[in-house]
Design a protein around this motif. Sequence first.
Motif, PDB file in Angstrom:
ATOM      1  N   LEU A   1       0.669  -1.062   0.082  1.00  0.00           N
ATOM      2  CA  LEU A   1       0.111   0.365   0.096  1.00  0.00           C
ATOM      3  C   LEU A   1       0.979   0.830  -0.303  1.00  0.00           C
ATOM      4  N   ARG A   2       0.626   2.230  -1.321  1.00  0.00           N
ATOM      5  CA  ARG A   2       1.597   2.956  -1.188  1.00  0.00           C
ATOM      6  C   ARG A   2       0.465   3.792  -1.071  1.00  0.00           C
ATOM      7  N   PHE A   3       1.281   5.408   0.136  1.00  0.00           N
ATOM      8  CA  PHE A   3       0.024   6.524   0.279  1.00  0.00           C
ATOM      9  C   PHE A   3       0.499   7.844  -0.456  1.00  0.00           C
ATOM     10  N   GLY A   4      -0.813   8.355  -0.870  1.00  0.00           N
ATOM     11  CA  GLY A   4      -0.608  10.069  -1.712  1.00  0.00           C
ATOM     12  C   GLY A   4      -1.040  11.035  -0.775  1.00  0.00           C
ATOM     13  N   ALA A   5      -1.706  11.875  -1.706  1.00  0.00           N
ATOM     14  CA  ALA A   5      -2.309  13.145  -1.173  1.00  0.00           C
ATOM     15  C   ALA A   5      -3.942  13.048  -0.705  1.00  0.00           C
ATOM     16  N   THR A   6      -4.658  13.403  -0.182  1.00  0.00           N
ATOM     17  CA  THR A   6      -5.521  13.596   0.341  1.00  0.00           C
ATOM     18  C   THR A   6      -6.749  14.111  -0.551  1.00  0.00           C
ATOM     19  N   LEU A   7      -7.784  13.622  -1.343  1.00  0.00           N
ATOM     20  CA  LEU A   7      -8.770  13.776  -2.490  1.00  0.00           C
ATOM     21  C   LEU A   7     -10.230  13.795  -0.849  1.00  0.00           C
ATOM     22  N   GLY A   8     -10.606  15.189  -1.291  1.00  0.00           N
ATOM     23  CA  GLY A   8     -12.182  15.773  -0.303  1.00  0.00           C
ATOM     24  C   GLY A   8     -11.444  14.543   1.525  1.00  0.00           C
TER      25      GLY A   8
END
Length: 589
Positions: free
Chosen positions: A547-554
């Motif tokens: 699992l790679r975690f990125g930016a927030t979306l809402g």
Amino acid sequence: MNHRSNLALFLLAVALAAYVFVADRRGGHTVTGRSGDAAMFPSFDVASLGAVELARSNSIIRVERTNNAWTLRLPVNYPAQSLSVDRLLEHVARMVPAGYVGVRDVAAQPDGLAAFGLAPPVATLTLVGRDQPTILRVGGNTPVAGRLYVQLVGTDGVFVVDAALLGLLPSSPDDWRDRGLIDLAGRTFDRVSLAAAGRTVFEAVKDPAGRWQLRQPLSARADGERLEALVGQLQQVRVSGFVSDAPIVDRASLGLQPPAFELGVGSGTNELARLEVGGSPTNAPQHRYVRRLAHTNVVLVDAQFLAALERPLQDFRDPRLVGPLDGITRIERTGTGGFAAALEGTNWWVTAPRRFPASAAMVRLFLDQIQSLEIEQFVNDVVADPKTYGLDRPAREFVLGHGTNTLVRVQLGGPASANGALLFARRTDESSVYAVPRTILINLESAGQLRDWSFAATNVAAVDIVQQGRLRRLVRSPSGWQAAAGASAGLVPDAIEETLHRLGRWESTRYAVTDEAAMTKAGRFGETAHEATLSLDGGLSVRVLRLRFGATLGANRLVLAYFDNDPTPLRLEMPEDLYGAVARDLAAP
């Protein structure tokens, strides 16, 4: 209480008695009190009556009971308001005389029965049952308000009854006519037709399986719910007035030459109802003339209740591309990233291009979406060249089947709108081309999107974490979670176990990632630089979940998920509170 008070009450009682005596005298006759006596017809059986007739000086109204319902027979043959007839009969059955004028007092009147409004009577009510008819002659009002003189034929005296009886008698045949526009109670229909200005709008029939099909002007699936709702709504419409009962009318003056609309409802070859809708009276434009062909009469109906007849053909076509299907056990998608899935026992499995368990929730989502996918436009019903719509070589094709039998095959073509929000589509069992909205269904690009990745926290043997270049490895030991590499400070085994439990139950919208580099940049995964790789055991189909975690979306966090050696990662969305737990418990400090 003193003697003076007693005397006052006595005088008041005498005065009231004198008033009643005078008020109930008419031309020298006396009405004797019988209030509280038994009913006037103690053995009256409403259920046994077969006919009711009301005669006035200038008209006769007669209703007859047929199949537990009342039908008007005179002056016209027409369904009657059974409730109104029954209300009158129930009142008569319970009627208790308030007084009685004996035969001597009647004979003593110079005008005889005319003094009571009974020669001639206001009306004569005849009740026909199994025995001799019961005939009640209705006279005038008594001097005391709310009372009425009546005479029971076969007796010599005159009764005084509640004047409410008069209000229950119809003043005209229309008072007892059924005000329903159509009545299909107890009858099923399987055919509906609609014409406008003499031209067929549609003719629809229901097949033995209960599916409605258009038969005219084209062969297509019909919107059964809307058709049945249309007929159901018309059964609730009440007639505002009765215009004519003549079998021949001036159709042109009523706007019926030809009718603006003509609706037919039938069962097989039997006609159950047919309505012709005409114009509006000049003095009542809010109403329209309607001819009921079953009774050849013309009635007035509020125009707003007929507005549904003005709908175009498209409104009566099935708005769903597929609609509900029973017994689906097979799913296939052709084209790039194609796959197949099958129901084995009670569980769904992806069977191609690789075999792994499918998420029951995702399969339900897919089936719900494809079965509820609505048609935005009916583009073309006679397609000369499918290439015009990108359907000569469809971009993707979905097949739903039961065992080896194909239930439906759906093809998706090119864009049907400038912004790409709509796509051309068709079913291979139909000739029409439709425009449908682009949905998550359209974005089903990979078998991995159906994958079941659920796991129990106890299935996780190790977690490898990379965060901003720092490494940490957590391993499960008999005594709990330990740091095998990297910092060991801040390790809370119970918290780690709870976070893994939540990850194992997490569900998300899933998108196949075809351009990983573009997604990594757009989702700012390099800036977050946080990933966790779970090593799973316990016989699960997934052995490694990265699992790679990125930016927030809402309110969510973007996640890229990699499953074993599947070349296509999935873009997921994780609730921010769950990522907060991951950032706390699966971090590399």
